[in-house]
Design an enzyme around this catalytic site. Structure first.
Site, PDB file in Angstrom:
ATOM      1  N   ASP A 150      33.364  35.996  36.560  1.00 54.89           N
ATOM      2  CA  ASP A 150      32.816  34.982  35.640  1.00 54.89           C
ATOM      3  C   ASP A 150      32.699  33.643  36.360  1.00 54.89           C
ATOM      4  O   ASP A 150      31.700  32.929  36.233  1.00 54.89           O
ATOM      5  CB  ASP A 150      33.715  34.802  34.403  1.00 54.89           C
ATOM      6  CG  ASP A 150      33.290  35.694  33.241  1.00 54.89           C
ATOM      7  OD1 ASP A 150      32.766  36.790  33.495  1.00 54.89           O
ATOM      8  OD2 ASP A 150      33.494  35.284  32.069  1.00 54.89           O
TER       9      ASP A 150
ATOM     10  N   ASP B 105      37.548  40.713  37.064  1.00 52.62           N
ATOM     11  CA  ASP B 105      36.974  40.253  35.791  1.00 52.62           C
ATOM     12  C   ASP B 105      36.905  38.732  35.789  1.00 52.62           C
ATOM     13  O   ASP B 105      35.869  38.129  35.490  1.00 52.62           O
ATOM     14  CB  ASP B 105      37.847  40.754  34.630  1.00 52.62           C
ATOM     15  CG  ASP B 105      37.357  40.231  33.294  1.00 52.62           C
ATOM     16  OD1 ASP B 105      36.141  40.300  33.056  1.00 52.62           O
ATOM     17  OD2 ASP B 105      38.180  39.737  32.499  1.00 52.62           O
TER      18      ASP B 105
ATOM     19  N   TYR C  97      44.192  47.122  32.903  1.00 53.25           N
ATOM     20  CA  TYR C  97      43.284  47.519  31.821  1.00 53.25           C
ATOM     21  C   TYR C  97      43.623  48.922  31.314  1.00 53.25           C
ATOM     22  O   TYR C  97      43.345  49.246  30.162  1.00 53.25           O
ATOM     23  CB  TYR C  97      41.839  47.542  32.321  1.00 53.25           C
ATOM     24  CG  TYR C  97      41.120  46.219  32.255  1.00 53.25           C
ATOM     25  CD1 TYR C  97      41.603  45.119  32.949  1.00 53.25           C
ATOM     26  CD2 TYR C  97      39.952  46.080  31.515  1.00 53.25           C
ATOM     27  CE1 TYR C  97      40.922  43.912  32.908  1.00 53.25           C
ATOM     28  CE2 TYR C  97      39.276  44.878  31.472  1.00 53.25           C
ATOM     29  CZ  TYR C  97      39.769  43.800  32.172  1.00 53.25           C
ATOM     30  OH  TYR C  97      39.096  42.613  32.125  1.00 53.25           O
TER      31      TYR C  97
ATOM     32  N   ASP D 214      44.868  33.172  43.320  1.00 51.40           N
ATOM     33  CA  ASP D 214      44.800  31.784  42.839  1.00 51.40           C
ATOM     34  C   ASP D 214      44.054  30.908  43.849  1.00 51.40           C
ATOM     35  O   ASP D 214      43.225  30.075  43.485  1.00 51.40           O
ATOM     36  CB  ASP D 214      46.198  31.224  42.492  1.00 51.40           C
ATOM     37  CG  ASP D 214      47.263  31.537  43.532  1.00 51.40           C
ATOM     38  OD1 ASP D 214      46.987  32.317  44.470  1.00 51.40           O
ATOM     39  OD2 ASP D 214      48.380  30.997  43.416  1.00 51.40           O
TER      40      ASP D 214
ATOM     41  N   LYS E 295      47.635  39.386  44.833  1.00 52.77           N
ATOM     42  CA  LYS E 295      48.717  38.438  44.544  1.00 52.77           C
ATOM     43  C   LYS E 295      49.988  39.039  45.139  1.00 52.77           C
ATOM     44  O   LYS E 295      50.957  39.349  44.427  1.00 52.77           O
ATOM     45  CB  LYS E 295      48.802  38.261  43.004  1.00 52.77           C
ATOM     46  CG  LYS E 295      49.768  37.211  42.517  1.00 52.77           C
ATOM     47  CD  LYS E 295      49.315  35.784  42.758  1.00 52.77           C
ATOM     48  CE  LYS E 295      50.394  34.793  42.366  1.00 52.77           C
ATOM     49  NZ  LYS E 295      50.115  33.415  42.828  1.00 52.77           N
TER      50      LYS E 295
HETATM   51  C1  IPM Z   1      33.368  42.385  31.692  1.00 55.38           C
HETATM   52  C2  IPM Z   1      33.893  42.118  30.325  1.00 55.38           C
HETATM   53  C3  IPM Z   1      34.779  43.286  29.886  1.00 55.38           C
HETATM   54  C4  IPM Z   1      35.934  43.366  30.860  1.00 55.38           C
HETATM   55  C5  IPM Z   1      35.274  43.190  28.438  1.00 55.38           C
HETATM   56  C6  IPM Z   1      34.141  43.077  27.451  1.00 55.38           C
HETATM   57  C7  IPM Z   1      36.175  44.334  28.086  1.00 55.38           C
HETATM   58  O1  IPM Z   1      34.575  40.912  30.301  1.00 55.38           O
HETATM   59  O2  IPM Z   1      32.657  43.405  31.870  1.00 55.38           O
HETATM   60  O3  IPM Z   1      33.628  41.590  32.590  1.00 55.38           O
HETATM   61  O4  IPM Z   1      36.954  42.673  30.698  1.00 55.38           O
HETATM   62  O5  IPM Z   1      35.834  44.158  31.792  1.00 55.38           O
HETATM   63 MG    MG Z   2      34.453  39.790  32.123  1.00 56.93          MG
END
Ligand code: IPM
Ligand code: MG
Length: 363
Positions: free
Chosen positions: A250, A246, A142, A222, A190
């Site tokens: 999710d 990240d 990032y 993975d 990884k």
């Molecule tokens: C998160 C989001 C952010 C990230 C984006 C919006 C830049 O997906 O906080 O998980 O990738 O960190």
């Molecule tokens: Mg995210």
């Protein structure tokens, strides 16, 4: 207690959910005799519209001058065509890095009332889902070099880099977090492909000697993505680098039923933190009063606990959320389909905020 909170409402559903979170904070302040004041900070798409810069320096300064920061969500398709440096998301990355909040804590815990909302089979859910992802937040790909070369065939470059000390400080947070829980830490990387991951793994094992009470395991990312859906009960604390965290967070939120329920905290060396729900700005449902404000409200609870050391007030909010779920209220994202949904009461964003306030009780 008096505290100044920087509030970034953001884009899409951000203003709606943060409106409810601030109302809950005010109600808790009234109940326990605190004073919270709010400093409005403009960041993300709205800042791009006004100033062509997603986080002007004076907006970052307001955050640095506050006791803590509460954020909704930023971004949306309106700003997709902007160059990378001017996109709303860049404001968020600059905020994280400017506040030096390198440690992002994302809990994946299923509320028993929402077990049917999980896409996993009931027998897997029954084994329990309660783990934390500790994500490194201010390093890695990032924040490496990003470049697109146009000489000849177009070539894009994004660099992932980690120093030993960056890995060590997040590693310590991982071990400390595990120490306060079930003492099992899974380091995710990884290392079969990446140098960054080989360094990561070596540092984690060096640290493990200082934390003999914590059991350290290694897992390739993975495989981890697969294990999270196959057998989430095996995890207590996962520690991982920025991009892996990240993606995995999710996935982890989805198995708990809805990303709309999950808060997160980001902290650095001090007590000032950045608190946000982990979901995005959801522009498709913005302004319709159907977003779930619970992730933002629980993020406010995390702020009380981790930045202000107000444990009773934080658990007061969490108990209220639980009571509202017990009473059968569900926003659209957690409303079960078919018969199971028939016994629930559908709530909008404002309803959910009001209900949580009505259910706040001192212990
Ligand atoms: C998160 C989001 C952010 C990230 C984006 C919006 C830049 O997906 O906080 O998980 O990738 O960190
Ligand atoms: Mg995210």
């Amino acid at each position: 207690m008096e505290k100044k909170i920087a509030v970034i409402r953001g884009d899409g559903i951000g203003p709606e959910i943060i409106g409810e979170a601030v109302a809950v904070l005010d109600a808790v302040a009234a109940l326990y005799g605190h004073t919270f004041t709010y400093d409005e900070v403009i960041m993300g798409g709205e800042a791009c519209n006004r100033w062509g810069d997603p986080l002007p320096p004076e907006m970052l300064q307001k955050c640095l001058d506050s006791d803590s920061v509460l954020l909704g969500a930023v971004g949306g398709p309106k700003w997709n065509a902007l160059p990378a440096e001017k996109r709303p998301e860049k404001g968020l990355l600059r905020l994280r890095s400017g506040m030096e909040v390198f440690s992002n804590n994302r809990p994946a815990k299923i509320w028993p009332q929402l077990a049917d909302a999980s896409p996993l089979r009931p027998e897997i859910v029954a084994r329990g889902i309660d783990f934390i992802i500790v994500r490194e937040l201010t390093g890695g790909i990032y924040f490496g070099e990003h470049r697109t070369d146009h000489a000849g065939e177009i070539k894009a470059v994004d660099v992932m880099a980690y120093t030993e000390s960056e890995i060590e400080r997040i590693g310590r947070i991982g071990f400390e977090t595990a120490r306060k829980r079930d003492k099992r830490l899974c380091s995710v990387e990884k290392s079969n492909v990446l140098d960054c991951s080989r360094l990561w793994k070596a540092v984690m094992h060096r640290l493990a000697e200082e934390y003999p009470d914590v059991e350290l395991t290694d897992m390739l990312v993975d495989n981890c993505a697969m294990q999270i859906v196959k057998d989430p009960a095996q995890f207590d604390v996962i520690v991982t680098e920025n991009m892996f965290g990240d993606i995995l967070s999710d996935e982890a939120s989805m198995i708990t039923g809805s990303i709309g329920m999950i808060p997160s905290s980001s902290l650095g060396e001090g007590t000032r933190g950045l608190y946000e729900p982990i979901h995005g700005s959801a522009p498709d449902i913005a302004g319709k009063d159907i977003a779930n404000p619970t992730g933002a409200i629980l993020a406010a609870a995390m702020m009380l606990r981790y930045s202000f050391d107000l444990e009773r007030e934080a658990s007061c909010i969490e108990r209220a959320v639980s009571s509202v779920l017990d009473a059968g209220y569900r926003t659209a994202d957690i409303l079960p389909a078919g018969e199971a949904g028939a016994s629930c009461k559908k709530a909008g964003c404002r309803d959910m905020g009001r209900l949580i306030i009505e259910h706040l009780t001192k212990e």
